[in-house]
Structures are given as C-alpha cells and as structure tokens.
Enzyme design. Structure first.
Site, PDB file in Angstrom:
ATOM      1  N   TYR A 101      15.822   3.095   7.418  1.00  0.00           N
ATOM      2  CA  TYR A 101      16.930   3.562   6.585  1.00  0.00           C
ATOM      3  C   TYR A 101      17.878   4.426   7.408  1.00  0.00           C
ATOM      4  O   TYR A 101      18.022   5.631   7.168  1.00  0.00           O
ATOM      5  CB  TYR A 101      16.402   4.330   5.369  1.00  0.00           C
ATOM      6  CG  TYR A 101      15.724   3.427   4.362  1.00  0.00           C
ATOM      7  CD1 TYR A 101      16.474   2.681   3.458  1.00  0.00           C
ATOM      8  CD2 TYR A 101      14.343   3.300   4.330  1.00  0.00           C
ATOM      9  CE1 TYR A 101      15.864   1.839   2.544  1.00  0.00           C
ATOM     10  CE2 TYR A 101      13.720   2.454   3.425  1.00  0.00           C
ATOM     11  CZ  TYR A 101      14.488   1.726   2.532  1.00  0.00           C
ATOM     12  OH  TYR A 101      13.880   0.881   1.632  1.00  0.00           O
ATOM     13  N   ASP A 108       9.005   2.808  -1.658  1.00  0.00           N
ATOM     14  CA  ASP A 108      10.353   2.248  -1.787  1.00  0.00           C
ATOM     15  C   ASP A 108      10.384   0.760  -2.068  1.00  0.00           C
ATOM     16  O   ASP A 108      11.266   0.266  -2.753  1.00  0.00           O
ATOM     17  CB  ASP A 108      11.170   2.536  -0.521  1.00  0.00           C
ATOM     18  CG  ASP A 108      10.718   1.695   0.659  1.00  0.00           C
ATOM     19  OD1 ASP A 108       9.513   1.733   1.000  1.00  0.00           O
ATOM     20  OD2 ASP A 108      11.556   0.993   1.255  1.00  0.00           O
ATOM     21  N   ASP A 165       5.983  -1.859   0.911  1.00  0.00           N
ATOM     22  CA  ASP A 165       5.109  -1.139   1.837  1.00  0.00           C
ATOM     23  C   ASP A 165       4.619   0.143   1.166  1.00  0.00           C
ATOM     24  O   ASP A 165       4.800   0.338  -0.031  1.00  0.00           O
ATOM     25  CB  ASP A 165       5.831  -0.850   3.154  1.00  0.00           C
ATOM     26  CG  ASP A 165       7.184  -0.181   2.927  1.00  0.00           C
ATOM     27  OD1 ASP A 165       7.345   0.496   1.892  1.00  0.00           O
ATOM     28  OD2 ASP A 165       8.081  -0.328   3.776  1.00  0.00           O
ATOM     29  N   GLU A 173      11.276  -9.542  -0.710  1.00  0.00           N
ATOM     30  CA  GLU A 173      10.881  -8.149  -0.897  1.00  0.00           C
ATOM     31  C   GLU A 173      11.793  -7.492  -1.919  1.00  0.00           C
ATOM     32  O   GLU A 173      12.999  -7.740  -1.947  1.00  0.00           O
ATOM     33  CB  GLU A 173      10.925  -7.369   0.417  1.00  0.00           C
ATOM     34  CG  GLU A 173      10.343  -5.967   0.287  1.00  0.00           C
ATOM     35  CD  GLU A 173      10.074  -5.300   1.616  1.00  0.00           C
ATOM     36  OE1 GLU A 173       9.209  -4.409   1.669  1.00  0.00           O
ATOM     37  OE2 GLU A 173      10.731  -5.659   2.618  1.00  0.00           O
TER      38      GLU A 173
END
Length: 511
Positions: free
Chosen positions: A231, A79, A82, A477
């Site tokens: 999430y 995603d 990571d 990120e």
C-alpha cells in the site's frame, strides 16, 4: 390533516414514477446485496470474535497482536485475502462505511441492517482507539506482507510475523494519521445520536491524530517500510490532510478546520488536481465533492471563490465517470463497466458508484445540474449511471456473473482468500502449516469450502472477461475497501424501490 396531505403524496408518486420507474425497472435484490455486503466485514474480523458473530466458520485470531511491542493491538480487520492488518486501507474502509451510513442510514435501517452497519464501523474504530496509544503515536500495521504471502494459512493458524509498526514524531506518516482521523471523525457523526459518549471519544482521537499528521509531516511508507510494496502512497499525504480537515469540520463545525482546507487548497492540490479516480490512496475527488457541497449552505457563500474551484475539480471527476469531459474520461469495458486499471478494478467502480450517487442527491436537493463540456446533466441521469455500475457488479454483465460473492445464482467460487479456501477451524482444529496450506488447499481445483459472502472481488478485465481461479489474485481477491462504498449505495437503491420505507425518524445527521 390526512386529506390535506393527499395531493402532496400524489405529486410525489408521479415524480417518483417519472424519474425512477424506467431507470429502475430491471431491478435486482438490493436489500439482499446490502445484507451480504455487511456480512463480509464479519468475515474479515481479526481478534476475539463476539457472541453474535454470524460468520460461524471463522474463529478467534491474532490474539497476541502487539504483545511483543507491549501494546494491545487485538482486533481490527484483515484487508483482503491475507492476514495482515494494514492501517491505511482499513481506515479508508471505515471512513466510507461511515459516510454511507450518514447519507443513507434511514434506508439501511429500513432494510433492517442499521445495527450491523454500526457494528462494522465500530469494529474498526475500537481498534483505532487501541492503536492510537499516545497523541503522537499510531500503530499503523500488524503483520508483514512478504512472510504472510509465503504461507497459505487460515488466520486461526498464523505462524507468520506479527511484527507491529508505528508512526511517531521521528517516523511520521501523515497519510495514515490523516485517514485515521477522517475515519474517526466520520464515525463520530454516525454515533453522535446513538452513542454520544463514544462519539466524543472518537472526536478526541481524531483531533489529536490530525494535529499529529499535520505537525509532523512525512510519507508513511517511508516510516513503515513493510507497507511500501503493498500500500504505497503514490499521491502523498496532502490529500489525506485536506480530507481529514473537511471531515473534522463536518463533525465539529469548527471553522479552523474549514479554514485549513481553504488556505491549503492551492498548495495541497485540492483545487489544482483534476482526478479521474478515487481510492484508499487518492482522496482528491472525494474531498473536492465534500467541499463543493458546502456551497449549498448560505454561511459558506463568503468562501465562494475557493469552494467553486473545488466544485470545478469535483465536476471533472463526475463528468469523467460519465464520459462527458472533453479529454480525460474513465475508460469503459464493452459491457459498460468503468475501467481504471487491471489490478482490482472494482475498487474504483464501487467508489465511483458511491460518489455519483451522493452527488446526484446533492444536485437534486439543491435543484442544480451537472455542467460538463458544453452540456448539462440532471441528477436522475447521474443516478441511473451509478445504478448501471451496481447492476453490472450484481450480474447484469456479459459474463452473467455477480462479482459480489454469494449474491445471485452465479458468482466466483474460488476467491483468493486464505480463510475461505481452507477447512474451518471449528470443524478441524488440526494445525495447518505454512506451506501445507498451499499443498492441501490453495492448489485444489475445487470451489472454496466457504462462500465469502458480500466480498467484491477485483472483477473482469478491460474486455469483460473473468477467470475464476484462486491463483488469479488480480481478479479474484476481494478487499474491505471494495465493498465498503457499496453499503450506502445498496441502501439508497433499496430505499428508492420500497414505498413502505418510512422516513419519519432521522437516525443520522445530514450534511
């Protein structure tokens, strides 16, 4: 015949100049931005990489995913920075990629990127087919965030947990089932002409997943506890079920799906929630816009009452982005960027740019105006604002920084990304241990050894300030669902600026 077409062409040129020349005079390289954005999805691939992989510093990874559970879960996308495969944001990424190709596929093809766009979508949908192992079973996640974040390893070296998590009848997850159904339904439209067999397969899975998510209702982050910290479903699952129903209706023209969105419009919040954000979690604005656009077709006039209530909520979102509501509007930075929240704000900006662009096209095609508080706005004004957000992303901002990595002369070079910040596996196959990565690579003050081309990072704060630091993950990120909505918008903006673009052959179906 050519002589008869000439006056019409002249009128079109005048119209194009009058409405678009001024807003688009300080143009950026949207074609390159489109190409860059699609390249990013190759960086995020998990699994066995294909022979035509263009991001050559990546290598095969996650080849045993699902093995402990006896299923093949190799593939899909990581995603962000990571090495976890989170099902809900991955599905939303594919839905938005598909929507962009549906709306602007001809422009994307004109830029020579149509094949890459289909590859980006199919890499996700191939994985969803694998993950949907039974009608009422969907594997919703591979990897575990806590252990993954404890290590700083390129995906090729992963030693962290590859535990897989599923939803089923006893452990429901209507959000991820609904979003995956939406993704597969939307993708089925994209592939309906170029690969009809695959399109039918996607629809088969979409039907089953929607029925599963609707019949066995429940929040997915209660069943998949490992997703809760990363999430969580704040909005619940009603928006995903409405969203999925509308996508299935668009894919099949099956009246039962439209009836579902109409009959549940009130109880599921579709015509009650006035929302000023659109994201992987909160789908209301997107589904409200899709429902409102149905009013353009004569066959939907019988549902005018409910669809107009969807329209009112859709216009609330658009007006909020344009700062035209009498009350709730989206904040802006001094430099003019939409600002929703501190962490990864750019996801809301890219989604807004996409919805504004789509809605401006809808208004233009239906010869309508946007009705905000005591004033109307035309489609050209809405598109111009959407373009301003894209231009800010690409460098027209107080920091003179492109937040689309690798684009332009100045962009973030210390992106919070395990693979990009570590030496390539192809150049150094020596194993990099869990904490060794933090010591040897994460803590380095130097730019990443690899440019994460096409990644849209979290972006600046509310005062347009940005700190390019690998440890500043709030701003540096990037996520797949940040970039996904931009693919369609870049295609649209490129197409508007290129007179050589040909629209003789339609590659995708329209609304």
């Amino acid at each position: 015949m050519k002589k008869k077409c000439f006056p019409l062409l002249s009128i079109f040129i005048i119209f194009f100049f009058f409405f678009f020349f001024i807003p688009f005079s300080n143009s950026l390289d949207y074609r390159q931005a489109l190409s860059d954005s699609l390249l990013y999805f190759e960086t995020q691939r998990s699994g066995r990489l294909p022979y035509n992989q263009r991001v050559t510093w990546r290598h095969h990874s996650g080849l045993t995913d699902g093995l402990e559970q006896g299923v093949d879960l190799v593939g899909g996308y990581y995603d962000a920075g990571d090495n976890v495969k989170f099902g809900l944001p991955m599905a939303f990424t594919v839905t938005m990629l598909s929507w962009g190709v549906m709306e602007y596929g001809e422009y994307i093809a004109g830029a020579g990127e149509y094949g890459h766009a289909l590859e980006a979508i199919k890499w996700g949908t191939d994985y969803f087919i694998k993950a949907h192992t039974q009608p009422n079973v969907l594997w919703a996640q591979v990897g575990e965030g806590d252990t993954d974040h404890y290590c700083w390893q390129r995906p090729e070296d992963m030693t962290t947990s590859r535990q897989a998590y599923k939803i089923d009848e006893k452990n429901p997850g209507s959000e991820v089932a609904g979003e995956t159904a939406a993704a597969m339904a939307a993708a089925s439209i994209v592939f309906s002409k170029t690969n009809p067999h695959y399109s039918h397969l996607l629809l088969h899975h979409a039907h089953q997943l929607f029925e599963f998510g609707d019949k066995f209702r429940g929040k997915y982050d209660k069943s998949v506890g490992a997703a809760r910290r990363y999430y969580p479903s704040v909005s619940g699952y009603h928006d995903e079920l409405l969203w999925a129903a509308l996508w299935l209706y668009k894919a099949t023209d099956n009246q039962s799906y439209l009836n579902y969105a109409l009959q549940n419009a009130l109880s599921f919040g579709g015509i009650t929630w006035a929302i000023s954000e659109f994201s992987w979690d909160v789908k209301y604005a997107g589904l409200q816009i899709i429902a409102s656009m149905l009013l353009r077709e004569e066959k939907h006039k019988v549902h005018k009452s409910t669809l107009e209530q969807y329209l009112f909520k859709a216009e609330h979102y658009i007006c909020a982005c344009l700062n035209k509501n009498n009350g709730t509007n989206v904040d802006r930075t001094p430099g003019g960027l939409l600002y929703t929240r501190q962490w990864n704000n750019m996801q809301y900006v890219s989604n807004a740019a996409f919805l504004l662009t789509v809605y401006s096209d809808h208004l233009r095609q239906s010869n309508q105006q946007l009705n905000c508080h005591e004033q109307s706005m035309g489609p050209d004004e809405i598109l111009s604002f959407a373009k301003s957000q894209v231009d800010y992303i690409l460098g027209s901002n107080p920091m003179a920084t492109s937040y689309l990595v690798g684009h332009g002369p100045n962009y973030p070079t210390r992106v919070h990304h395990r693979g990009a910040s570590t030496e390539s596996y192809k150049h150094n196959k020596g194993f990099i241990g869990c904490t060794q990565g933090y010591d040897s690579w994460y803590a380095r003050p130097h730019p990443n050894p690899h440019v994460l081309i096409g990644a849209l990072v979290g972006g600046p704060d509310k005062n347009d300030r940005f700190r390019d630091d690998r440890g500043n993950y709030v701003q540096t990120e990037a996520c797949t669902y940040n970039t996904a909505p931009l693919v369609g918008v870049f295609g649209k903006l490129y197409g508007l600026e290129n007179a050589e673009f040909s629209s003789k052959v339609s590659l995708v179906s329209s609304w």
